[in-house]
Design a protein around this motif. Structure first.
Motif: not given
Length: 143
Positions: A42-47, A73-80, A84-86, A117-120
């Protein structure tokens, strides 16, 4: 900087020659050395700013001709609502072809939010020679 001999998989930032013959600094990865193995980070969370996209070029380290391919695969993680939502934003199967594949995904709908951002990389039936590489990984303005 993981060890290339680690059978749990590894990630390294190295200068390598890619399957297209280009020598560059790339994120060299190998999934766990089992059928359908996986490696992710994962890349650290950024705005995120307005109107941006994720993009990267992916392929293999030169000589990985015996791979049965991998899935990038690339995943985005954010809050709702505090959770946390992926969301998978890129899913690309790649075989060793002598060429890199370009991937990109629009992130503009997440502007102003903190995003990770998650790289897989997932192996297929075999993880042999799954020397997967990511280059030019970046978040850039949509053009």
């Amino acid at each position: 900087m993981g060890s290339p001999s680690d059978d749990n998989g590894f990630v390294r930032l190295d200068e390598i020659t890619l399957e297209n013959g280009e020598t560059t600094t790339a994120l060299r990865t190998h999934p766990k050395w089992v059928s359908n193995g996986r490696i992710k980070g994962w890349h650290p969370w950024v705005e995120l700013p307005q109107n941006v996209k994720f993009e990267a070029d992916v392929g293999f380290v030169e000589g990985a001709k015996n791979t049965d391919g991998v899935t990038f695969q690339v995943w985005e993680h954010h809050k709702e609502g505090g959770s946390t939502v992926w969301n998978k934003i890129v899913d690309l199967h790649k075989d060793y072809t002598g060429n890199l594949e370009h991937m990109e995904a629009d992130l503009s709908h997440l502007a102003g939010q903190e995003v990770g951002i998650e790289l897989r990389v997932d192996a297929g039936e075999s993880s042999g020679e799954d020397w997967a590489a990511w280059t030019n990984v970046q978040i850039v303005p949509r053009g």
